[in-house]
Write an enzyme that holds these catalytic residues in place. Structure first.
Site, short mmCIF file in Angstrom:
data_model
loop_
_atom_site.label_atom_id
_atom_site.label_comp_id
_atom_site.label_asym_id
_atom_site.label_seq_id
_atom_site.Cartn_x
_atom_site.Cartn_y
_atom_site.Cartn_z
N CYS A 104 3.21 -4.35 6.94
CA CYS A 104 3.32 -4.31 5.37
C CYS A 104 4.81 -3.49 4.45
CB CYS A 104 2.00 -3.85 5.50
SG CYS A 104 0.13 -4.48 6.15
N HIS A 135 0.56 -1.42 -0.28
CA HIS A 135 -0.45 0.01 0.24
C HIS A 135 0.37 1.75 0.29
CE1 HIS A 135 0.76 1.14 4.44
NE2 HIS A 135 0.71 -0.63 4.34
#
Length: 452
Positions: free
Chosen positions: A412, A396
């Site tokens: 992440c 992301h």
């Protein structure tokens, strides 16, 4: 990291469309296809005369119907009509979806409408319309020069309050309280009583005096030249990296230096007295730099993908904090990332392995508000271009730091916004325009992501 509509994406995406809001867009299909279906449904026909996507049990629609307008934001779509159908994605409010078929089935008091490839919605969530469907050639979000779909702000050191109604701001009791450092996306501004207020994408009005704007970062990755056996490019990751010249006695430091995020060629390596150096310039006085100040990805053999067909896949190399996108065996794009800062196997580590993207969301809220042991609470609203590949771990965009090339995240793979934007539209499953989230199908599986 806890993701709202995101890091809990495994369950929440299936329950209710995870991302927030998107802009104009379109779906597969077109006015010509819609016209054909409606023309056939408009009169009495035999089952053998129906187009292949319409079954004999389908419910005819009025001849004037050309599209279905979605009534609420992040409206869920399903891969089949009826109860128990699997989530297919979600679509934005006011999008004019094409209509390919209508069918009676459980879970909907009216009719199920087929509005895309393996995408169905109950007609109580839409308004049938004579207007044409949106163009299938337009992306849900247009490409932004800084990779940021919204104007983002950080809450200042004193925190702030949120109000559901702008006219109640700073007058009535607040409806929400935001802590210092929280990030919000402002989608509208208004002046009330001489003061300026901004509306977040979640619907709260905040005093703009309490917010500080996010500064965009210009960093982005590089395209890899066709036929390259190695990636002969590196990035400077130190704030200021000194350059050296080679002499008969070894390497001598010069007065020149490179700054962070500069892209340099990686021509050869040599061992110096204090470590390895890389040559980054040609000429009579070739320039050398310590490899400790650089990040350079290595080319990796493909995982189990269809190499002959040029299947796309992504390689994340934790040791160099880099990402390389491939088409079959050929690297096509490379960039810096920030992976999890936890020890291998810990909750904050980016897990190693080979995965496939299982959900793509235009935005997702991320926070740790439920972590009672957290030293500091955070909340980032509308994190852009989210692609989950291992439960709640995904790729992301990250607008709250500039540590690309260094471990930083809560698990992440953080990307610079421009890189997140590029990769989101490059991977599969493709996000049909007008949609705000999409899950893969058997015919369009998610792109492979390997973390090593």
């Amino acid at each position: 990291m806890t993701k709202r509509g995101g890091a809990e994406a495994g369950s929440q995406e299936r329950r209710r469309g995870a991302p927030r809001r998107a802009r104009r867009g379109a779906l597969r299909g077109g006015a010509a296809a819609i016209g054909l279906g409606v023309a056939i449904w408009g009169g009495a026909v035999l089952a053998s005369q129906l187009p292949p996507w319409v079954s004999a049990g389908d419910t005819p629609l009025p001849a004037w119907v050309r599209s279905a307008r979605v009534l609420k934001r992040d409206q869920p779509l399903f891969d089949a009509p009826g109860e128990g159908a699997r989530r297919r994605g979600s679509v934005d409010r006011n999008v004019q979806l094409p209509v390919f078929a209508a069918r009676r089935a459980g879970g909907c008091l009216g009719r199920w409408l087929e509005v895309g490839a393996a995408a169905w919605v109950c007609d109580d969530a839409v308004e049938l319309s004579a207007a044409g469907p949106i163009s299938p050639l337009v992306r849900t979000w247009r490409e932004m020069p800084d990779g940021l779909p919204y104007r983002y702000y950080f809450v200042g050191p004193d925190g702030t309050f949120g109000y559901r109604r702008a006219e109640a701001a700073d007058i009535d009791a607040p409806d929400a309280q935001l802590e210092p450092g929280f990030a919000v996306a402002i989608v509208e501004e208004r002046i009330e009583g001489g003061a300026r207020y901004g509306r977040t994408n979640s619907g709260f009005w905040l005093p703009m005096r309490d917010l500080g704007p996010v500064r965009a970062i210009a960093f982005h990755g590089v395209e890899v030249a066709p036929g390259a056996a190695q990636i002969a490019t590196a990035w400077v990751v130190s704030e200021r990296a000194p350059l050296y010249t080679r002499t008969g006695a070894g390497f001598t430091r010069t007065e020149e230096s490179k700054v962070r995020f500069e892209v340099v060629p990686y021509l050869e390596e040599a061992q110096g007295a204090s470590g390895k150096l890389a040559r980054i310039a040609e000429g009579d006085v070739a320039a050398w730099i310590s490899t400790r100040d650089l990040r350079r990805p290595s080319v990796a053999p493909p995982p189990e993908v269809d190499v002959e067909a040029g299947e796309r896949w992504i390689d994340v190399e934790r040791s160099t904090q880099t990402l390389v996108a491939y088409e079959g065996p050929r690297p096509v794009f490379a960039t810096l990332v920030s992976t999890g800062k936890g020890a291998p196997g810990s909750q904050r580590a980016t897990p190693a392995g080979t995965f496939r993207i299982w959900a793509k969301l235009l935005t997702s809220d991320m926070d740790n508000l439920e972590d009672e042991a957290a030293e500091r609470y955070y909340r980032m609203e509308d994190v852009p271009y989210v692609q989950y590949f291992s439960k709640g771990v995904g790729l992301h965009g990250a607008f709250w730091h500039r540590s690309f090339g260094q471990v930083r995240s809560h698990g992440c793979v953080n990307l610079a916004p421009l890189d997140a934007q590029r990769l989101f539209w490059w991977t599969s499953p493709r996000l049909p325009a007008g949609w705000t989230a999409v899950l893969p199908t058997a015919h369009e599986p998610g792109t492979v992501v390997r973390v090593r």
